[in-house]
Scaffold this motif. Structure first.
Motif, PDB file in Angstrom:
ATOM      1  N   MET B   1       0.840  -1.204   0.000  1.00 37.86           N
ATOM      2  CA  MET B   1       0.000   0.000   0.000  1.00 37.86           C
ATOM      3  C   MET B   1       0.869   1.246   0.000  1.00 37.86           C
ATOM      4  O   MET B   1       1.932   1.248   0.594  1.00 37.86           O
ATOM      5  CB  MET B   1      -0.878   0.014   1.253  1.00 37.86           C
ATOM      6  N   LYS B   2       0.361   2.283  -0.629  1.00 35.24           N
ATOM      7  CA  LYS B   2       1.105   3.541  -0.605  1.00 35.24           C
ATOM      8  C   LYS B   2       0.177   4.702  -0.254  1.00 35.24           C
ATOM      9  O   LYS B   2      -0.999   4.713  -0.602  1.00 35.24           O
ATOM     10  CB  LYS B   2       1.817   3.785  -1.933  1.00 35.24           C
ATOM     11  N   ALA B   3       0.746   5.647   0.468  1.00 32.72           N
ATOM     12  CA  ALA B   3      -0.027   6.777   0.971  1.00 32.72           C
ATOM     13  C   ALA B   3       0.600   8.084   0.517  1.00 32.72           C
ATOM     14  O   ALA B   3       1.808   8.167   0.297  1.00 32.72           O
ATOM     15  CB  ALA B   3      -0.084   6.739   2.491  1.00 32.72           C
ATOM     16  N   LEU B   4      -0.253   9.094   0.405  1.00 31.54           N
ATOM     17  CA  LEU B   4       0.214  10.459   0.178  1.00 31.54           C
ATOM     18  C   LEU B   4      -0.105  11.279   1.421  1.00 31.54           C
ATOM     19  O   LEU B   4      -1.232  11.237   1.921  1.00 31.54           O
ATOM     20  CB  LEU B   4      -0.501  11.073  -1.033  1.00 31.54           C
ATOM     21  N   VAL B   5       0.885  12.011   1.907  1.00 29.01           N
ATOM     22  CA  VAL B   5       0.650  12.978   2.980  1.00 29.01           C
ATOM     23  C   VAL B   5       0.906  14.367   2.412  1.00 29.01           C
ATOM     24  O   VAL B   5       1.973  14.623   1.845  1.00 29.01           O
ATOM     25  CB  VAL B   5       1.573  12.731   4.187  1.00 29.01           C
ATOM     26  N   ILE B   6      -0.080  15.235   2.526  1.00 36.26           N
ATOM     27  CA  ILE B   6       0.097  16.626   2.127  1.00 36.26           C
ATOM     28  C   ILE B   6       0.386  17.412   3.403  1.00 36.26           C
ATOM     29  O   ILE B   6      -0.445  17.487   4.303  1.00 36.26           O
ATOM     30  CB  ILE B   6      -1.157  17.173   1.424  1.00 36.26           C
ATOM     31  N   ALA B   7       1.597  17.938   3.480  1.00 37.33           N
ATOM     32  CA  ALA B   7       2.065  18.598   4.708  1.00 37.33           C
ATOM     33  C   ALA B   7       1.918  20.105   4.560  1.00 37.33           C
ATOM     34  O   ALA B   7       2.613  20.724   3.753  1.00 37.33           O
ATOM     35  CB  ALA B   7       3.524  18.225   4.977  1.00 37.33           C
ATOM     36  N   ALA B   8       0.999  20.687   5.338  1.00 33.60           N
ATOM     37  CA  ALA B   8       0.702  22.113   5.191  1.00 33.60           C
ATOM     38  C   ALA B   8       0.859  22.835   6.528  1.00 33.60           C
ATOM     39  O   ALA B   8       1.025  22.202   7.569  1.00 33.60           O
ATOM     40  CB  ALA B   8      -0.714  22.288   4.654  1.00 33.60           C
ATOM     41  N   HIS B   9       0.777  24.154   6.486  1.00 31.69           N
ATOM     42  CA  HIS B   9       1.010  24.924   7.710  1.00 31.69           C
ATOM     43  C   HIS B   9      -0.186  24.860   8.648  1.00 31.69           C
ATOM     44  O   HIS B   9      -0.053  24.542   9.812  1.00 31.69           O
ATOM     45  CB  HIS B   9       1.336  26.376   7.350  1.00 31.69           C
ATOM     46  N   GLY B  10      -1.409  25.162   8.137  1.00 31.38           N
ATOM     47  CA  GLY B  10      -2.579  25.210   9.007  1.00 31.38           C
ATOM     48  C   GLY B  10      -2.509  26.396   9.946  1.00 31.38           C
ATOM     49  O   GLY B  10      -1.553  27.173   9.911  1.00 31.38           O
ATOM     50  N   SER B  11      -3.537  26.539  10.787  1.00 32.66           N
ATOM     51  CA  SER B  11      -3.605  27.715  11.647  1.00 32.66           C
ATOM     52  C   SER B  11      -4.366  27.399  12.924  1.00 32.66           C
ATOM     53  O   SER B  11      -5.338  26.643  12.901  1.00 32.66           O
ATOM     54  CB  SER B  11      -4.310  28.852  10.897  1.00 32.66           C
ATOM     55  N   HIS B  12      -3.912  28.005  14.030  1.00 36.35           N
ATOM     56  CA  HIS B  12      -4.674  27.923  15.282  1.00 36.35           C
ATOM     57  C   HIS B  12      -5.823  28.915  15.286  1.00 36.35           C
ATOM     58  O   HIS B  12      -6.703  28.833  16.134  1.00 36.35           O
ATOM     59  CB  HIS B  12      -3.780  28.268  16.474  1.00 36.35           C
ATOM     60  N   LEU B  13      -5.755  29.894  14.391  1.00 40.12           N
ATOM     61  CA  LEU B  13      -6.685  31.018  14.484  1.00 40.12           C
ATOM     62  C   LEU B  13      -7.693  31.081  13.345  1.00 40.12           C
ATOM     63  O   LEU B  13      -8.797  31.579  13.532  1.00 40.12           O
ATOM     64  CB  LEU B  13      -5.899  32.343  14.511  1.00 40.12           C
ATOM     65  N   ASN B  14      -7.291  30.609  12.178  1.00 42.11           N
ATOM     66  CA  ASN B  14      -8.109  30.788  10.988  1.00 42.11           C
ATOM     67  C   ASN B  14      -8.631  29.441  10.485  1.00 42.11           C
ATOM     68  O   ASN B  14      -7.872  28.603  10.020  1.00 42.11           O
ATOM     69  CB  ASN B  14      -7.255  31.493   9.924  1.00 42.11           C
ATOM     70  N   ALA B  15      -9.932  29.278  10.567  1.00 43.07           N
ATOM     71  CA  ALA B  15     -10.552  27.993  10.205  1.00 43.07           C
ATOM     72  C   ALA B  15     -10.368  27.657   8.729  1.00 43.07           C
ATOM     73  O   ALA B  15     -10.379  26.495   8.341  1.00 43.07           O
ATOM     74  CB  ALA B  15     -12.037  28.021  10.537  1.00 43.07           C
ATOM     75  N   GLU B  16     -10.198  28.666   7.907  1.00 42.01           N
ATOM     76  CA  GLU B  16     -10.154  28.420   6.459  1.00 42.01           C
ATOM     77  C   GLU B  16      -8.759  28.086   5.952  1.00 42.01           C
ATOM     78  O   GLU B  16      -8.589  27.711   4.792  1.00 42.01           O
ATOM     79  CB  GLU B  16     -10.700  29.640   5.702  1.00 42.01           C
ATOM     80  N   SER B  17      -7.766  28.251   6.791  1.00 37.15           N
ATOM     81  CA  SER B  17      -6.392  28.040   6.351  1.00 37.15           C
ATOM     82  C   SER B  17      -6.188  26.639   5.772  1.00 37.15           C
ATOM     83  O   SER B  17      -5.454  26.454   4.804  1.00 37.15           O
ATOM     84  CB  SER B  17      -5.452  28.262   7.534  1.00 37.15           C
TER      85      SER B  17
END
Lengths: 353, 290
Positions: B1-17
């Motif tokens: 099996m193989k997986a893709l991980v998309i590594a992003a910044h994200g935010s503690h404050l902004n839900a849309e990030s």
């Protein structure tokens, strides 16, 4: 039990099968089929099939579990129906009605589907007894991301294990794989860490180690005083704020006094919110203490404590509009500000000594 | 099996990030190229620190949803993923050319193919152009138009500006737009003076940012003079100093970004078959900004 399940079991026999009291093997003398109550040896294929037909639950139960090769996933699903504590017969009696467990604020129910397969339902614990028609129903695990994003007041939930999950929804008729995906969107990585803990392999990273690993703007948090780490845990890592059970301490030799919490799933390391908050507290703790002289009434001083407590407990929305007996009432706060604070929002009549 | 991980910044404050990250993940999930696709974040959950253990797959492709090589791609993500023996020199990159390295994650023993960021991939140029098409509503936009590619820029990391110049140069060389400029928030030349850099009456402005947030929704529109207060909003196009400014918002929200993520994984060895063409066609059909 289906024909396919029986044949699949027979074909698996040469490798040895053991599952919930069912033991099956095959060697030169033939097949062996053992149940908690009976043992049949030297069976040919036809006789094997006849014996298997007498134990359909054991066969279908094995068939269901053997699909989950990855142990953490299999063990979680088995935990949901209490497979390690209940016999196959007990479970097959109870599963048509459903067997339920709580996972944080999730209420998970396993049911028997056709031919011994399972299906799962998931809802908020507050909705455990609700009619499904009264809830918004979902079948796609990806929808969990939207449900987990905001609390009842519409505020963003950056911490997925905060005890503020909204209710009023139900995921219905999920496969085991879909259930796991849904749980992982609500509470990421909790199943993986719970499993590691069950196996005695939870890799805890304590506060000091986490702090020393930080770089960039978080590099400073290793300067946070030891006693302040207690305050960090008390502020962030208790049941009222997070459903994870804190397993990390100051370091391996220095446990924190703050209770770990009662959550089913462990917290193995300070999370990014704790790290970000610790950065602010590190900077605040580096300020010199001063002695101030401030003039106010005894009730005004008590009111400051009420205000801090109301904010800390998230109680401000509950204070009634006209309840001026509560020190954190908005009109009381506005009166204090009008009387004691200047236009820049600072307390007047404060002097440094 | 193989997986893709998309590594992003994200935010503690902004839900849309995290929204673009989830959208691109869904696009790739639907192609079936990977057995699993999971989003991971610096500021949200699952964290980089724990994402690998949530996967069933033993083979994991990690694509950073970041614009530039630098602090996050070289220090934070490899460290948090616990990539054994990580050394940035293995990328042998000039700041633009990181493709991938294959290492083991220490806590899981899984094989991790750690890729360069999306922002420096050559196919990102196409996303910028697609962004210009979607904001103008003109699939042939170019002649008579200027294009400004806008980056954050910082004096602290030279690589930060490289991706912006790289794509601006490529678009300029293609000759599709009459004029192309690379502009920045925190270094010269500045996006504040956008109209100084163009003769063309129409200017498309595409910020090379992953998510819409403070910079793309507040700073840049106000700096360019599209509005004096971001809360009042602005028109697209808005007229500034006699130029029509077609401001597109963050390029990372463009649906075609899913293609760049797949390209990164394909460069690291995933057999994607004709999926890239499918994604290109599907993301065009589904439209641009969301």
């Amino acid at each position: 039990m289906t024909e396919l399940q029986r044949v699949t079991l027979r074909r698996a026999a040469p490798n040895g099968v053991e599952c919930d009291g069912l033991v099956v093997s095959h060697d030169r003398s033939g097949y062996t089929f053992e149940t908690p109550a009976t043992r049949h040896e030297q069976l040919d294929a036809e006789a094997f099939d006849d014996v298997a037909a007498d134990h359909p639950w054991l066969v279908s139960n094995w068939h269901y579990w053997h699909q989950f090769a990855e142990p953490s996933r299999r063990d979680f699903l088995r935990w949901v129906e209490g497979a390690d504590d209940r016999s196959v017969a007990d479970r097959y009696d109870a599963l048509p009605e459903g067997l339920s467990r709580e996972w944080g604020q999730l209420h998970i129910t396993a049911e028997l589907a056709g031919a011994g397969e399972r299906r799962y339902h998931l809802r908020h614990v507050a909705d455990a007894g609700a009619e499904v028609d009264s809830l918004d129903t979902y079948t796609d695990p990806l929808d969990a991301r939207d449900l987990a994003k905001h609390d009842d007041a519409g505020r963003y939930r950056p911490l997925k294990t905060a005890p503020t999950l909204v209710d009023g929804w139900a995921f219905v008729d999920l496969t085991g794989r879909e259930l796991l995906q849904t749980v992982d969107f609500f509470y990421p990585a909790t199943v993986a860490n719970w499993y590691r803990e069950q196996e005695g392999e939870l890799d805890v990273t304590h506060f000091r180690e986490t702090a020393e690993r930080q770089t960039g703007i978080y590099d400073v948090i290793d300067e946070l005083p030891q006693e302040a780490v207690e305050w960090v845990a008390e502020a962030c890592c208790v049941d009222s704020q997070c459903l994870k059970r804190r397993e990390w301490d100051e370091d391996v030799e220095t446990p924190l006094d703050v209770p770990r919490g009662d959550g089913e799933f462990p917290c193995r390391e300070p999370c990014s919110l704790v790290v970000a908050a610790a950065r602010k507290w590190t900077k605040l703790e580096q300020e010199e203490e001063q002695t101030y002289e401030v003039t106010m009434t005894e009730s005004e001083l008590a009111q400051l404590a009420d205000l801090v407590d109301a904010v800390a407990e998230g109680r401000t929305d509950e204070i009634r509009e006209a309840d001026v007996y509560d020190g954190a009432n908005r009109y009381r706060a506005r009166y204090l500000r009008a009387k004691r604070m200047d236009d820049a929002g600072r307390f007047e009549n404060v002097t440094e000594r | 099996m193989k997986a893709l991980v998309i590594a992003a910044h994200g935010s503690h404050l902004n839900a849309e990030s995290s929204t673009p990250t989830f959208s691109h993940a869904d696009t790739i999930r639907a192609t079936g190229v990977f057995d699993e696709v999971r989003e991971a974040f610096w500021k949200e959950e699952p964290s980089f620190r724990e994402v690998i253990r949530t996967l069933e797959s033993d083979e994991v492709y990690v694509v950073p949803l970041f614009i530039s090589e630098g602090y996050f791609t070289e220090q934070v993500i490899p460290r948090e993923l616990r990539l054994a023996g990580w050394d940035v020199a293995d990328w042998n990159s000039d700041g633009l050319s990181a493709t991938h390295v294959t290492l083991e994650s220490e806590d899981t023993g899984k094989t991790v193919h750690y890729c360069g960021p999306v922002g420096t991939h050559e196919s990102m140029t196409d996303v910028i152009i697609r962004r210009a098409e979607s904001v103008t509503g003109d699939p042939d936009v170019g002649p008579g138009f200027g294009l400004a590619v806008v980056g954050h820029g910082t004096e602290r990391n030279a690589n930060s500006a490289k991706a912006i110049h790289y794509h601006a140069d490529r678009i300029r060389e293609s000759g599709r737009f009459d004029e192309v400029a690379a502009l920045f928030m925190d270094e010269e030349p500045e996006v504040d003076d956008v109209t100084d850099y163009f003769e063309a009456e129409d200017i498309v402005v595409v910020p090379l940012f992953i998510a819409d947030g403070f910079h793309t929704q507040e700073d840049i529109p106000e700096d360019m003079g599209l509005t004096d207060d971001y809360r009042k909003g602005y028109d697209v196009p808005a007229v500034v100093d006699g130029h029509r400014i077609w401001y597109s918002g963050a390029v990372g929200t463009e649906r075609l970004m899913a293609d760049v993520i797949l390209e990164r994984a394909a460069d690291a060895g995933v057999d994607v078959g004709d999926t890239l063409e499918t994604v290109r066609e599907a993301t065009r059909a589904a439209g641009g900004a969301r």
